[in-house]
Design an enzyme around this catalytic site. Sequence first.
Site, mmCIF file in Angstrom:
data_model
loop_
_atom_site.group_PDB
_atom_site.id
_atom_site.type_symbol
_atom_site.label_atom_id
_atom_site.label_comp_id
_atom_site.label_asym_id
_atom_site.label_seq_id
_atom_site.Cartn_x
_atom_site.Cartn_y
_atom_site.Cartn_z
ATOM 1 N N HIS A 2 0.790 -1.151 -0.293
ATOM 2 C CA HIS A 2 0.081 -0.327 -0.346
ATOM 3 C C HIS A 2 0.928 1.382 0.262
ATOM 4 O O HIS A 2 0.618 2.381 0.800
ATOM 5 C CB HIS A 2 -0.702 -0.197 1.232
ATOM 6 C CG HIS A 2 -0.575 0.389 2.583
ATOM 7 N ND1 HIS A 2 -0.920 -1.540 3.717
ATOM 8 C CD2 HIS A 2 0.520 0.511 3.135
ATOM 9 C CE1 HIS A 2 -0.271 -0.724 4.982
ATOM 10 N NE2 HIS A 2 1.138 -0.224 4.470
ATOM 11 N N HIS A 31 -2.057 5.168 9.115
ATOM 12 C CA HIS A 31 -0.638 5.320 9.771
ATOM 13 C C HIS A 31 -1.154 6.928 10.657
ATOM 14 O O HIS A 31 -0.758 7.802 10.162
ATOM 15 C CB HIS A 31 -0.355 5.853 8.337
ATOM 16 C CG HIS A 31 0.214 4.785 7.246
ATOM 17 N ND1 HIS A 31 -0.961 3.837 6.817
ATOM 18 C CD2 HIS A 31 1.103 3.531 7.414
ATOM 19 C CE1 HIS A 31 -0.639 3.115 6.228
ATOM 20 N NE2 HIS A 31 1.043 2.571 6.510
ATOM 21 N N HIS A 79 10.858 -3.373 3.626
ATOM 22 C CA HIS A 79 11.114 -1.984 3.813
ATOM 23 C C HIS A 79 11.506 -1.278 4.970
ATOM 24 O O HIS A 79 11.223 -2.129 6.204
ATOM 25 C CB HIS A 79 10.327 -1.275 3.348
ATOM 26 C CG HIS A 79 9.185 -1.140 3.730
ATOM 27 N ND1 HIS A 79 7.670 -2.607 3.949
ATOM 28 C CD2 HIS A 79 8.146 0.086 4.420
ATOM 29 C CE1 HIS A 79 6.657 -1.935 4.988
ATOM 30 N NE2 HIS A 79 6.619 -0.076 4.879
ATOM 31 N N GLU A 133 4.695 -4.917 8.946
ATOM 32 C CA GLU A 133 3.142 -4.987 8.344
ATOM 33 C C GLU A 133 2.818 -6.414 7.296
ATOM 34 O O GLU A 133 1.829 -6.537 7.361
ATOM 35 C CB GLU A 133 3.475 -3.875 7.029
ATOM 36 C CG GLU A 133 3.452 -2.560 7.569
ATOM 37 C CD GLU A 133 3.419 -1.364 6.125
ATOM 38 O OE1 GLU A 133 3.449 -0.671 6.276
ATOM 39 O OE2 GLU A 133 3.256 -2.201 5.285
#
EC number: 1.13.11.8
Length: 302
Positions: free
Chosen positions: A12, A61, A195, A242
Amino acid sequence: MARVTTGITSSHIPALGAAIQTGTSDNDYWGPVFKGYQPIRDWIKQPGNMPDVVILVYNDHASAFDMNIIPTFAIGCAETFKPADEGWGPRPVPDVKGHPDLAWHIAQSLILDEFDMTIMNQMDVDHGCTVPLSMIFGEPEEWPCKVIPFPVNVVTYPPPSGKRCFALGDSIRAAVESFPEDLNVHVWGTGGMSHQLQGPRAGLINKEFDLNFIDKLISDPEELSKMPHIQYLRESGSEGVELVMWLIMRGALPEKVRDLYTFYHIPASNTALGAMILQPEETAGTPLEPRKVMSGHSLAQA
């Protein structure tokens, strides 16, 4: 009765939404990413593949939640969810239309199954929810199905374990299957892949970890679910955790699944990107051709 027919995974990455908005999705950098998603876009338009409802598992977020409230698992039970303003104004995408009846049914079932859910009757949804919708449905005036947002805390330690997420997926499937309305339901697990956004290892991407995760997600998700947080941190970066949200999707499918399509691309911004279509083996459709696509500036072989 309702049934979970399909599991989809998707990164995403917010820059994907920016590429759509700025008209750069077909340039040399972003073009291969959107080309890799096109088979999913084409597949979902085929008869029988379009869901009535998507249970979209993502992480907020700091848009709906902040350090004042950090629910481990939440579920959106409202009629409508507006795109969140993440600092540059809301994304110019349609409002997300919920399915309150199914959402409340799932919430009740999960709570009685000993998952302590936070019920959200008002919530804006950020790029974690809307970017996967854009990547798979394009730019429609209205999203083509109802969506139940399902935020999971993977931002503030401690996040839920992979084992807990995998078990939650199984309970979601049971909840859906006990809903009396005839609905085609998808469960989408979003985020990842490897990441890290900050610190000395910012920009970390681990292709070997990612591809092994994909293989295990298909063949041995129960074993994969035992991976501890520290291994995610070491091998996939601080944001790689995630991927526990992909385990919620996988838990909502039976033990044996067929992988219809897998796409992996590095780098997309500073992230390894992955997208998959999985279906129960007994009811699965025909795999796409090609079945697996790898692309990116860091991959020598396509």
